[in-house]
Design an enzyme around this catalytic site. Sequence first.
Site, mmCIF file in Angstrom:
data_model
loop_
_atom_site.group_PDB
_atom_site.id
_atom_site.type_symbol
_atom_site.label_atom_id
_atom_site.label_comp_id
_atom_site.label_asym_id
_atom_site.label_seq_id
_atom_site.Cartn_x
_atom_site.Cartn_y
_atom_site.Cartn_z
ATOM 1 N N GLU A 293 35.219 51.154 41.477
ATOM 2 C CA GLU A 293 34.458 50.647 40.335
ATOM 3 C C GLU A 293 32.960 50.595 40.647
ATOM 4 O OE1 GLU A 293 36.791 47.783 37.970
ATOM 5 O OE2 GLU A 293 34.969 46.616 37.817
ATOM 6 N N HIS A 314 55.782 57.829 55.729
ATOM 7 C CA HIS A 314 56.994 58.419 55.155
ATOM 8 C C HIS A 314 56.804 58.781 53.690
ATOM 9 C CE1 HIS A 314 59.214 57.437 58.834
ATOM 10 N NE2 HIS A 314 58.364 56.412 58.875
ATOM 11 N N LYS A 428 37.353 48.150 27.143
ATOM 12 C CA LYS A 428 37.439 46.758 26.690
ATOM 13 C C LYS A 428 37.083 46.663 25.207
ATOM 14 C CE LYS A 428 36.490 43.926 30.834
ATOM 15 N NZ LYS A 428 35.671 42.882 31.422
HETATM 16 O O1 PA5 Z 1 34.486 43.796 39.236
HETATM 17 C C1 PA5 Z 1 34.451 43.498 38.057
HETATM 18 O O2 PA5 Z 1 33.422 43.109 37.509
HETATM 19 C C2 PA5 Z 1 35.694 43.590 37.206
HETATM 20 O O3 PA5 Z 1 36.770 44.122 37.905
HETATM 21 C C3 PA5 Z 1 36.094 42.190 36.730
HETATM 22 O O4 PA5 Z 1 36.372 41.372 37.848
HETATM 23 C C4 PA5 Z 1 37.301 42.229 35.799
HETATM 24 O O5 PA5 Z 1 37.057 43.103 34.722
HETATM 25 C C5 PA5 Z 1 37.605 40.841 35.269
HETATM 26 O O6 PA5 Z 1 36.471 40.316 34.657
HETATM 27 P P1 PA5 Z 1 36.292 38.784 34.437
HETATM 28 O O7 PA5 Z 1 36.177 38.124 35.758
HETATM 29 O O8 PA5 Z 1 35.046 38.662 33.642
HETATM 30 O O9 PA5 Z 1 37.488 38.299 33.689
#
Ligand code: PA5
Length: 454
Positions: A293, A314, A428
């Site tokens: 990410e 494996h 989202k």
């Molecule tokens: O790293 C990130 O920003 C995302 O993976 C968030 O942690 C994830 O989308 C969850 O978001 P939030 O903590 O606002 O619920």
Amino acid sequence: MNTIRFDYGNLLSSRVEGGIDERQLATSLADRFRAAHAAVEARRAQGDLGFLDLPYATESVDRVTELADGFAQWFQDVVVLGIGGSGLGATALKEALLGPFWNARDEEGREHFPRLHVVDNPDPHTFQRLLELLDPAGTMFNVISKSGTTAETMAQYLVARDWMESAVGQDKARGHFLFTTDPTRGALRQIGEAEDIPMLSVPENVGGRFSVLSAVGLLPAAVCGVDPRALLAGAAAMEERCRSDQLAENPAGLVAVLLHQADQELGRPIHVLMPYADRLRPVALWFQQLWAESLGKADSGPTPLAALGATDQHSLLQLLMEGPHDKVVLFIHVENPEAEVAIPQRHPEIPSLAYLGGHSMGELLSVERAATAEALRGAGRPNCTLIMPRIGGEELGQLLMLFQIATVYAGALYGVDPLDQPGVEVGKQLTYGLMGRVGVTRPEMLDPDSRWIV
Ligand code: PA5
């Protein structure tokens, strides 16, 4: 403190065919790293990299400890509701530091600390099964969402709140919730303030996947008796080691530079993280999110892959050994497994079993890691190993901080912002529209064409 070490010999051309030229490390790569380090320091000076300050945030640790040792101990079951960076870190800490089968232990085995469940996916089957197991009177939900609006987590919260209210009544129900969220914004903050629900803050400048060492990860771990200060001491030690702009001295710098180089120069964009310890499997999944990410942007970036040794010998090893030359493996070796299971000497008459007797399971796992690294090296497949003396709070704190710092260096090397995730936002928004959120237009979706469905 036991220090984590990084063995990158099997990435170098002197040891592996097609590896990285060692001289480059002292010259062009060292220069490139100094520039990346300077870019990261500039962002730090602007206050963007809050995760680097977490090891020193004593006030927030005091608040975590107060809630973990007090309020949370009234319950037998603590359920974390959180997804992505708000769930993976808690699972990583839980598995690494509490060990396998924590929830299956009896009260004494858990030293009277609560059971801990982390639920990320809003899969109705899982959620229903969990609620069936829990006694509402003895259950607390730690709802974790930085934004305080994430659909999956909020849906879980709404269901859990309803479930709790119908069991213990409206008045008492709010005493079964603890929110971890943004210090000022979001629906969770709004509800928490209106209803006087205990809350912990995630600092403004700490994003989800960089929040494991904030209340997001620390509270669930501390509830089960983990000392958050040991984790933070380890993280602080790594943060200090990584202040150097000298590549040869900076472990996170070496991880970032070598993996970036493997991608860009050796054509190896798939980065496999393969710990040889069950307890670290969730760390590999946490890393997978962090690396993907943060770096998968602008039509470039590496593809991380979480694996587990020896299990995935494996399943994946054939591909790693003889598949396309597009992967680099980063092993994690734990020197002291802190549990030893001797393999008994039985069946001396069967050579294919007899050799195992007199050794231990830990020895077998360790030997398998070394053998796999050597086999890959021999087959011209670069690999490297992070060596952890043991899996304790200090060591884990070092490891998590190392990966987070490596990620921001890698962001600078790839020329992307490792802190944002615009691609996630698109999905989202479509979800909000399809679920009918006020103010979000319902998107036009392409109709499924029956010609393509059999
Ligand atoms: O790293 C990130 O920003 C995302 O993976 C968030 O942690 C994830 O989308 C969850 O978001 P939030 O903590 O606002 O619920």
